[in-house]
Design an enzyme around this catalytic site. Structure first.
Site, PDB file in Angstrom:
ATOM      1  N   SER A  54       0.768   2.200  -0.191  1.00 51.73           N
ATOM      2  CA  SER A  54      -0.086   1.374  -1.049  1.00 51.73           C
ATOM      3  C   SER A  54       0.029   1.865  -2.489  1.00 51.73           C
ATOM      4  CB  SER A  54      -1.537   1.477  -0.587  1.00 51.73           C
ATOM      5  OG  SER A  54      -2.362   0.937  -1.598  1.00 51.73           O
ATOM      6  N   HIS A  83       3.000  -1.994  -0.148  1.00 48.29           N
ATOM      7  CA  HIS A  83       1.702  -2.645   0.058  1.00 48.29           C
ATOM      8  C   HIS A  83       1.049  -2.841  -1.305  1.00 48.29           C
ATOM      9  CE1 HIS A  83      -1.808  -3.724   2.503  1.00 48.29           C
ATOM     10  NE2 HIS A  83      -2.548  -3.039   1.638  1.00 48.29           N
ATOM     11  N   ASP A 106      -2.007  -4.186  -3.269  1.00 46.69           N
ATOM     12  CA  ASP A 106      -3.424  -4.551  -3.141  1.00 46.69           C
ATOM     13  C   ASP A 106      -3.896  -5.378  -4.325  1.00 46.69           C
ATOM     14  OD1 ASP A 106      -4.391  -3.317  -0.687  1.00 46.69           O
ATOM     15  OD2 ASP A 106      -3.982  -1.393  -1.646  1.00 46.69           O
ATOM     16  N   MET A 153      -7.220  -7.289  -5.937  1.00 48.13           N
ATOM     17  CA  MET A 153      -8.686  -7.365  -5.868  1.00 48.13           C
ATOM     18  C   MET A 153      -9.214  -8.220  -7.012  1.00 48.13           C
ATOM     19  SD  MET A 153      -9.505  -3.387  -5.020  1.00 48.13           S
ATOM     20  CE  MET A 153      -8.483  -2.440  -3.890  1.00 48.13           C
ATOM     21  N   HIS A 191      -1.813  -7.802  -0.119  1.00 50.26           N
ATOM     22  CA  HIS A 191      -3.123  -7.791   0.550  1.00 50.26           C
ATOM     23  C   HIS A 191      -4.160  -8.339  -0.426  1.00 50.26           C
ATOM     24  CE1 HIS A 191      -6.527  -5.025   2.345  1.00 50.26           C
ATOM     25  NE2 HIS A 191      -6.763  -6.317   2.559  1.00 50.26           N
ATOM     26  N   MET A 218      -7.638  -9.109  -1.477  1.00 45.26           N
ATOM     27  CA  MET A 218      -9.067  -8.868  -1.248  1.00 45.26           C
ATOM     28  C   MET A 218      -9.797  -9.725  -2.276  1.00 45.26           C
ATOM     29  SD  MET A 218      -8.645  -4.808  -0.650  1.00 45.26           S
ATOM     30  CE  MET A 218      -6.992  -4.872  -1.292  1.00 45.26           C
ATOM     31  N   MET A 248      -8.532  -3.326   8.845  1.00 49.49           N
ATOM     32  CA  MET A 248      -9.035  -2.384   7.831  1.00 49.49           C
ATOM     33  C   MET A 248      -9.769  -1.240   8.535  1.00 49.49           C
ATOM     34  SD  MET A 248      -8.068  -3.442   4.872  1.00 49.49           S
ATOM     35  CE  MET A 248      -8.929  -2.170   3.945  1.00 49.49           C
ATOM     36  N   GLY A 263     -11.530  -1.980  -1.039  1.00 53.19           N
ATOM     37  CA  GLY A 263     -11.945  -1.826  -2.429  1.00 53.19           C
ATOM     38  C   GLY A 263     -11.382  -0.599  -3.113  1.00 53.19           C
ATOM     39  N   GLY A 276      -9.040   3.356  -2.610  1.00 47.57           N
ATOM     40  CA  GLY A 276      -8.272   4.308  -1.819  1.00 47.57           C
ATOM     41  C   GLY A 276      -9.108   5.557  -1.562  1.00 47.57           C
ATOM     42  N   GLY A 277      -8.586   6.429  -0.711  1.00 48.58           N
ATOM     43  CA  GLY A 277      -9.195   7.744  -0.511  1.00 48.58           C
ATOM     44  C   GLY A 277     -10.465   7.777   0.300  1.00 48.58           C
ATOM     45  N   ASP A 294      -4.900  -0.198   7.683  1.00 45.59           N
ATOM     46  CA  ASP A 294      -5.030   0.105   6.253  1.00 45.59           C
ATOM     47  C   ASP A 294      -6.314   0.877   5.963  1.00 45.59           C
ATOM     48  OD1 ASP A 294      -4.971   0.074   3.485  1.00 45.59           O
ATOM     49  OD2 ASP A 294      -5.091  -2.109   3.285  1.00 45.59           O
ATOM     50  N   GLY A 316      -7.450   5.292   4.935  1.00 39.95           N
ATOM     51  CA  GLY A 316      -7.707   6.618   5.518  1.00 39.95           C
ATOM     52  C   GLY A 316      -6.620   7.098   6.459  1.00 39.95           C
ATOM     53  N   GLY A 363      -1.979   5.214   1.176  1.00 44.20           N
ATOM     54  CA  GLY A 363      -2.001   5.473  -0.261  1.00 44.20           C
ATOM     55  C   GLY A 363      -2.061   6.963  -0.520  1.00 44.20           C
TER      56      GLY A 363
HETATM   57  C1  DX5 Z   1      -8.278  -0.333   0.212  1.00 48.14           C
HETATM   58  C2  DX5 Z   1      -6.841  -0.778   0.170  1.00 48.14           C
HETATM   59  C3  DX5 Z   1      -5.879   0.199   0.736  1.00 48.14           C
HETATM   60  C4  DX5 Z   1      -5.887   1.546   0.062  1.00 48.14           C
HETATM   61  C5  DX5 Z   1      -5.601   2.595   1.080  1.00 48.14           C
HETATM   62  O1  DX5 Z   1      -9.083  -1.374  -0.148  1.00 48.14           O
HETATM   63  O2  DX5 Z   1      -6.666  -1.997   0.862  1.00 48.14           O
HETATM   64  O3  DX5 Z   1      -4.570  -0.345   0.794  1.00 48.14           O
HETATM   65  O4  DX5 Z   1      -4.956   1.656  -0.972  1.00 48.14           O
HETATM   66  O5  DX5 Z   1      -5.697   3.839   0.488  1.00 48.14           O
HETATM   67  P1  DX5 Z   1      -5.830   5.189   1.321  1.00 48.14           P
HETATM   68  O6  DX5 Z   1      -4.554   5.305   2.134  1.00 48.14           O
HETATM   69  O7  DX5 Z   1      -5.953   6.203   0.274  1.00 48.14           O
HETATM   70  O8  DX5 Z   1      -7.037   5.061   2.191  1.00 48.14           O
HETATM   71 ZN    ZN Z   2      -4.627  -2.794   1.357  1.00 48.31          ZN
END
Ligand code: DX5
Ligand code: ZN
Length: 213
Positions: free
Chosen positions: A7, A32, A34, A36, A65, A67, A136, A141, A143-144, A172, A174, A194
């Protein structure tokens, strides 16, 4: 073998081209991407112009993706910019079927995503129209975040619902070496990651480890 979709939400946005190039060299199967809208989720990311430039510079499948609350506005933008797969959320208020058809009208693969609290039954009515289900494992929203522990179970139930249809299951949020293994054991086809890919500069090593190599 499981596929990896890093990501680019975790990439250095000021070095985008180098980052995507390094991911491709490191063995990424998809990028990937993202998107938003600041409304469906409380964050804003990348516009279609960024995808267009990335696609014209580095040829790798782009897994978009969305969102967003209104995919009907976003789908044509990202389809024309070079997306290969477009996924949107089943929790939106817009009509689902017409959005799937819109993605297909551009000759692209269509995916449906569900948040951790959404029941898999929400996907059922559309199962014969889609190419991918994005599970999900965090609230979308950012990462991390921490992996939702019910996810491997949910993946198993989704695989059962899919039966012998040709639908990819992607997870997707964690994903690290431990949670990747749980998802692989549950039969997932694509891991989005990510933080765990970008944690240091060894993208190839990090991708290999997620694959369990
Ligand atoms: C969250 C995104 C993910 C995100 C994952 O809303 O859709 O794609 O980047 O990030 P990690 O791998 O850090 O959880
Ligand atoms: Zn995503």
């Amino acid at each position: 073998m499981v596929k990896i979709a890093p990501s680019i939400l975790s990439a250095n946005v000021l070095r985008f081209e180098d980052e995507i190039e390094a991911l491709k060299k490191g063995g990424a199967d998809y990028i990937h991407f993202d998107v938003m809208d600041g409304y469906f989720v409380p964050n804003i990311t990348f516009g279609p112009q960024i995808l267009k430039q990335a696609k014209s510079s580095i040829n790798i499948p782009y897994d978009v993706h969305l969102m967003v609350e209104k995919p009907s506005i976003f789908i044509p933008w990202y389809a024309k910019a070079g997306a290969d797969i477009i996924t949107f959320h089943v929790e939106i208020k817009e009509e689902i079927i017409s959005n799937i058809e819109l993605i297909k009208s551009f000759g692209l693969k269509a995916g449906l995503s569900l948040k951790p609290d959404t029941d898999i039954d929400a996907i059922k009515p559309y199962i014969d129209m889609i190419d991918l289900i994005l599970v999900m494992s965090v609230n979308p929203g950012f990462g991390g975040q921490k992996f939702n522990e019910n996810t491997p179970n949910k993946i198993r139930q989704i695989k059962e619902m899919i039966g012998n249809r040709k639908i990819l299951v992607e997870v997707d949020g964690g994903i690290n070496n431990d949670t990747a293994k749980l998802c692989i054991d549950s039969g997932v086809d694509i891991l989005v990651a990510g933080t765990s890919v970008f944690k240091d500069n060894n993208y190839d090593k990090n991708i290999k480890e997620l694959k369990g190599e």
